[in-house]
Design an enzyme around this catalytic site. Structure first.
Site, PDB file in Angstrom:
ATOM      1  N   ASP A 172       0.851  -1.182   0.000  1.00 29.68           N
ATOM      2  CA  ASP A 172       0.000   0.000   0.000  1.00 29.68           C
ATOM      3  C   ASP A 172       0.888   1.234   0.000  1.00 29.68           C
ATOM      4  OD1 ASP A 172       0.883   0.499   2.557  1.00 29.68           O
ATOM      5  OD2 ASP A 172      -0.951  -0.136   3.543  1.00 29.68           O
ATOM      6  N   ASP A 217      -8.346  -7.123   1.174  1.00 28.86           N
ATOM      7  CA  ASP A 217      -7.425  -7.249   2.294  1.00 28.86           C
ATOM      8  C   ASP A 217      -8.106  -6.675   3.528  1.00 28.86           C
ATOM      9  OD1 ASP A 217      -5.838  -4.499   3.327  1.00 28.86           O
ATOM     10  OD2 ASP A 217      -6.912  -4.309   1.428  1.00 28.86           O
TER      11      ASP A 217
END
Length: 379
Positions: free
Chosen positions: A95, A274
């Site tokens: 990320d 996720d």
């Protein structure tokens, strides 16, 4: 070396649920997929062997903010990237650190240039710009890198959501300029996914979907959901975004969520998920199963010597009893956190594999509707 590829194998007749395959230089990923979160280069309390053999994970996440602060880029670069540092030889998604930075509301400042923030470790000041984040993610070495975006709070008004989205789009231009102007770092292809923003407003979300789709990236992400808005609104915006993102690219819904959230959003056309919930909730004695949610702290499990769950193909879940896990949790033994985390992750991976099988079989919707009700029961 090749850019990420996505093959669409089948779309469910009664919904938008899809079964497909993502191919990266570190291996293939069957979709829909759940990705365990490895914040600091590790999925908390779970070994690589457990992730591979019991959880059956195909891809994990690394967190740019945390890895940048510790162990730091020098260590990661000398190791040869995160794959070699943590021994995970399958795909990794990084990320951008944006969500972590923006969650530091009291110690960060957003400007056009980027975001200044203070480290939660030692209070030192840092600046994340789109260019810097691209360089950091290159160094960490993810197969999939996320663009640097601003994630507005769930209750943001229209003006804030629009201003935030427009800033995200300008930052996206800078991310792509830096990404395309730099080379893959460790001899394999890295891919950049842009992120849809726009709060809970349909017109903004549509505009953002169209803007990021114009980048023709190898995949696209939906951000800014499950941040405080009602579940019904999250579903509405997720479905709206899926309608306006290209069907030929994988769709990644960031940070969602419960097992029933995941099944509902698979039905809307999401391919990748996720969430920290399986491990975080596991460490706090909450277990997910196909028949409902277990609070293993409850006294009712004290003399239950049956397996935690012997239906999902996980040795840990089949071997240890509910009574033993309750004892470990009550005793605050570290092994308890590991068992609960491995079980929950294995359940999530089992669930998305079951979803894929039902999509391919053509009976996903009926199965999903039944499972959503069953899984939410409190046992």
């Amino acid at each position: 070396m090749a850019a990420l590829q996505f093959e669409l194998h089948h779309t469910d007749t009664g919904s938008r649920a899809r079964a497909g395959r993502i191919t990266t230089d570190h291996g293939q990923i069957e979709t829909p997929i759940f990705m365990p979160v490895g914040t600091a280069g590790t999925v908390k309390a779970v070994t690589k062997q457990q992730l591979k053999q019991e959880v059956k994970a195909e891809i994990i996440l690394g967190n740019t903010y945390h890895l940048y602060l510790r162990p730091g880029l020098e260590v990661l670069e000398k190791a040869g990237g995160l794959h070699k540092f943590n021994g995970w030889n399958a795909p990794i998604l990084t990320d951008s650190g944006g969500y972590q930075v923006f969650s530091l509301a009291g110690t960060r400042k957003i400007k056009e240039e980027g975001v200044t923030f203070q480290s939660h470790i030692d209070g030192s000041k840092h600046l994340f710009t789109p260019e810097a984040v691209m360089d950091i993610e290159r160094t960490i070495g993810g197969d999939i890198m996320m663009a640097f975006d601003e994630c507005p709070p769930g209750g943001s008004d229209y003006q804030y959501a629009r201003t935030s989205m427009e800033l995200t789009h300008r930052w996206l231009d800078r991310c792509f300029a830096r990404f395309t102007g730099t080379e893959d770092k460790y001899g394999y292809t890295q891919n950049l996914f842009p992120i849809v923003q726009g709060g809970t407003f349909r017109d903004l979300r549509k505009q953002s979907c169209e803007y990021i789709s114009s980048k023709e990236a190898t995949g696209n992400a939906i951000g800014g959901l499950s941040v405080g808005e009602p579940t019904e609104v999250m579903y509405e915006i997720c479905e709206w975004c899926c309608e306006h993102l290209p069907a030929s690219k994988p769709r990644y819904l960031m940070g969602v969520g419960t097992p029933w959230n995941i099944l509902e959003c698979i039905g809307m056309g999401v391919d990748m998920f996720d969430c920290v919930m399986p491990t975080r909730n596991g460490r706090n004695a909450m277990l997910f199963t196909a028949n409902g949610v277990i609070n293993i702290d409850n006294k009712k499990w004290e003399f239950d010597f049956s397996p935690i769950d012997d239906t999902i193909g996980c040795d840990t879940s089949s071997y240890y009893s509910k009574a033993y896990l309750r004892h470990l949790m009550k005793s605050k033994e570290i092994l308890g956190y590991t068992i609960a985390s491995v079980h929950n992750l294995a359940f999530y991976l089992w669930l998305v594999k079951e979803a894929r099988a039902h999509i391919l079989a053509g009976d996903f919707t009926g199965w999903k509707n039944e499972m959503v009700i069953r899984m939410q029961q409190r046992l």
